[in-house]
Enzyme design. Structure first.
Site, PDB file in Angstrom:
ATOM      1  N   HIS A  55     -10.881  61.774  60.198  1.00  0.00           N
ATOM      2  CA  HIS A  55     -10.733  62.055  61.624  1.00  0.00           C
ATOM      3  C   HIS A  55     -10.966  60.747  62.370  1.00  0.00           C
ATOM      4  O   HIS A  55     -12.056  60.188  62.317  1.00  0.00           O
ATOM      5  CB  HIS A  55     -11.747  63.115  62.063  1.00  0.00           C
ATOM      6  CG  HIS A  55     -11.349  63.832  63.303  1.00  0.00           C
ATOM      7  ND1 HIS A  55     -11.452  63.258  64.558  1.00  0.00           N
ATOM      8  CD2 HIS A  55     -10.826  65.063  63.496  1.00  0.00           C
ATOM      9  CE1 HIS A  55     -11.021  64.123  65.464  1.00  0.00           C
ATOM     10  NE2 HIS A  55     -10.639  65.221  64.852  1.00  0.00           N
ATOM     11  N   HIS A  71      -4.260  61.814  65.136  1.00  0.00           N
ATOM     12  CA  HIS A  71      -5.660  61.400  65.141  1.00  0.00           C
ATOM     13  C   HIS A  71      -6.429  61.827  63.884  1.00  0.00           C
ATOM     14  O   HIS A  71      -7.608  61.487  63.755  1.00  0.00           O
ATOM     15  CB  HIS A  71      -6.362  61.988  66.371  1.00  0.00           C
ATOM     16  CG  HIS A  71      -6.457  63.479  66.277  1.00  0.00           C
ATOM     17  ND1 HIS A  71      -5.374  64.295  66.545  1.00  0.00           N
ATOM     18  CD2 HIS A  71      -7.468  64.283  65.898  1.00  0.00           C
ATOM     19  CE1 HIS A  71      -5.744  65.556  66.347  1.00  0.00           C
ATOM     20  NE2 HIS A  71      -7.002  65.571  65.958  1.00  0.00           N
TER      21      HIS A  71
END
Length: 148
Positions: A72, A57
């Site tokens: 992110h 992620h």
């Protein structure tokens, strides 16, 4: 000067719009955020360099000048334990700016009740060192900001 590219397409909304106080208050660092287009695609390297951290992620690319950029993908997506993400590169790989790094689908993240907003942070940047922050629509690979 380093030009940081948009890792995903969408709308540049700024860190203040990130629904996570760690990012929105700038505790991670200076930068901006993108509310991504919904649908499957790939997040790309924002700068040329080496991937020094790779999670499904999130990833950090450090350039030859020592500047590191964190991407992110979504908020609270660490809780997914990699589900919905597919790494296209690995920790330790050298990447060129704009090279696909992670395949994902922001719509799936959103359908799971999480925000797909993507903070893009210039790690260890000092106040005033980021210029030309994009606002509004950006395409993958567009200049997102410059880092002096």
């Amino acid at each position: 000067m380093t030009t940081v590219l948009a890792p995903v397409g969408g709308e540049a909304v700024g860190l203040a719009a990130v629904p996570d106080p760690v990012f929105s208050a700038g505790m991670v660092g200076l930068g901006t955020a993108i509310d991504p287009l919904r649908g499957p695609g790939a997040a790309v390297a924002p700068i040329a360099g080496k991937i020094v951290k790779m999670h499904p992620h999130a990833y950090v690319v450090v350039g030859d000048d020592g500047k590191g950029v964190l991407v992110h993908l979504g908020i609270d997506t660490v809780q997914l334990r990699g589900e919905g993400f597919r790494a296209l590169a690995a920790e330790g790989d050298r990447v060129r700016a704009g090279q696909p790094v992670v395949a994902w689908d922001p719509a799936v993240i959103e359908a799971g009740g999480r925000s797909p907003v993507c903070p893009v942070v210039a790690l260890d940047a000092v106040s005033g060192s980021l210029t030309g922050l994009a606002v509004g629509d950006v395409r993958v690979g567009d200049a997102l900001f410059r880092w002096e």
